[in-house]
Design a protein around this motif. Structure first.
Motif, PDB file in Angstrom:
ATOM      1  N   UNK A 166      31.314  79.048  11.610  1.00 10.71           N
ATOM      2  CA  UNK A 166      32.734  78.954  11.284  1.00 10.71           C
ATOM      3  C   UNK A 166      33.464  79.499  12.333  1.00 10.71           C
ATOM      4  N   UNK A 167      33.211  80.487  13.067  1.00 14.74           N
ATOM      5  CA  UNK A 167      34.108  81.186  14.103  1.00 14.74           C
ATOM      6  C   UNK A 167      33.641  80.526  15.467  1.00 14.74           C
ATOM      7  N   UNK A 168      34.602  79.909  16.010  1.00 21.12           N
ATOM      8  CA  UNK A 168      34.150  79.098  17.190  1.00 21.12           C
ATOM      9  C   UNK A 168      35.299  79.267  18.024  1.00 21.12           C
ATOM     10  N   UNK A 169      35.059  79.320  19.404  1.00 15.19           N
ATOM     11  CA  UNK A 169      33.773  79.185  20.281  1.00 15.19           C
ATOM     12  C   UNK A 169      32.966  80.485  19.900  1.00 15.19           C
ATOM     13  N   UNK A 170      31.673  80.101  20.456  1.00 18.07           N
ATOM     14  CA  UNK A 170      30.574  81.188  20.324  1.00 18.07           C
ATOM     15  C   UNK A 170      30.091  81.747  21.690  1.00 18.07           C
ATOM     16  N   UNK A 171      30.300  82.910  21.773  1.00 21.19           N
ATOM     17  CA  UNK A 171      29.833  83.424  23.128  1.00 21.19           C
ATOM     18  C   UNK A 171      28.215  83.614  23.267  1.00 21.19           C
ATOM     19  N   UNK A 227      22.362  77.433  21.664  1.00 17.94           N
ATOM     20  CA  UNK A 227      23.694  77.531  20.783  1.00 17.94           C
ATOM     21  C   UNK A 227      24.588  76.539  21.648  1.00 17.94           C
ATOM     22  N   UNK A 228      25.520  75.728  21.030  1.00 26.46           N
ATOM     23  CA  UNK A 228      26.423  75.181  21.624  1.00 26.46           C
ATOM     24  C   UNK A 228      27.968  75.944  21.357  1.00 26.46           C
ATOM     25  N   UNK A 237      26.791  87.095  15.473  1.00 30.10           N
ATOM     26  CA  UNK A 237      27.134  86.427  16.808  1.00 30.10           C
ATOM     27  C   UNK A 237      28.456  87.035  17.375  1.00 30.10           C
ATOM     28  N   UNK A 238      28.597  86.814  18.599  1.00 34.74           N
ATOM     29  CA  UNK A 238      29.902  87.126  19.225  1.00 34.74           C
ATOM     30  C   UNK A 238      30.588  85.777  19.333  1.00 34.74           C
ATOM     31  N   UNK A 239      31.742  85.719  18.798  1.00 41.04           N
ATOM     32  CA  UNK A 239      32.829  84.876  18.704  1.00 41.04           C
ATOM     33  C   UNK A 239      33.856  85.005  19.735  1.00 41.04           C
ATOM     34  N   UNK A 240      34.505  84.108  20.402  1.00 38.93           N
ATOM     35  CA  UNK A 240      35.492  84.275  21.417  1.00 38.93           C
ATOM     36  C   UNK A 240      35.154  83.635  22.594  1.00 38.93           C
ATOM     37  N   UNK A 241      36.028  83.954  23.654  1.00 38.50           N
ATOM     38  CA  UNK A 241      35.941  83.085  24.657  1.00 38.50           C
ATOM     39  C   UNK A 241      35.225  83.793  25.943  1.00 38.50           C
TER      40      UNK A 241
END
Length: 182
Positions: A61-66, A88-89, A112-116
């Motif tokens: 749900x929380x994109x983008x994914x690092x 992972x895309x 996971x890590x979400x962010x940029x």
């Protein structure tokens, strides 16, 4: 990593004293929620989410994914997957098995890590302009610098009202979130 630092905010607003630091920090802290509601996570953060597999993949749900740290069955039994077994895309948040196999059922616990992975310069500029706009509406044009009509918002923007100038949304457009999963 922060969207904006106090020093960057003060430089944008031409503030040299510390008299407004507490109030200004509140504005800085509030910017991320507005920016991220439009473009998704900017500042990296760890997320743990329960997700279902559909069509052999898991969609986050929380994109983008690092990066993905783990994919484990939320219920006892089943196979846990380490990051080296996953593809992972990042922009879409879709997880597939590198083997070409299918992820089935769930729920899956995904950490996971979400962010940029860093704040893009255009997003930082949008945050600085939004800060200046919000500071001016609260504290007057004299403290924000520049002509009074420079940040006018003449039409409310759906979901944002009059709080976000068009120039900010235009800067954020390349990073805009896609439509949600229905």
């Amino acid at each position: 990593m922060a969207l904006l630092t106090l020093a960057e905010a003060k430089a944008q607003l031409d503030i040299e004293s510390t008299a407004h630091d507490t109030e200004l920090q509140l504005y800085i802290d509030s910017l991320a929620a507005v920016i991220e509601s439009y473009v998704g996570p900017v500042e990296d953060r760890q997320v743990t989410e329960l997700a279902q597999a559909h069509g052999g993949v898991v969609c986050l749900l929380n994109t983008p994914v690092v990066s993905v740290a783990s994919l484990t069955p939320a219920l006892s039994g089943g196979t846990a997957y380490t990051p080296d077994l996953l593809q992972v895309d990042g922009p879409s948040g879709v997880i597939r098995l590198l083997s070409g196999g299918y992820l089935c059922g769930g729920p899956w616990t995904v950490t996971y890590t979400a962010g940029r992975g860093g704040v893009p310069p255009t997003v930082k500029l949008a945050a600085l302009i939004l800060l200046q706009h919000l500071w001016r509406t609260q504290n007057g044009a004299a403290r924000g610098g520049g002509p009074a009509d420079d940040y006018s918002v003449t039409e409310p923007i759906p979901g944002f009202g009059y709080a976000v100038p068009n120039r900010v949304l235009q800067l954020l457009e390349p990073y805009k979130r896609g439509p949600g999963i229905g």
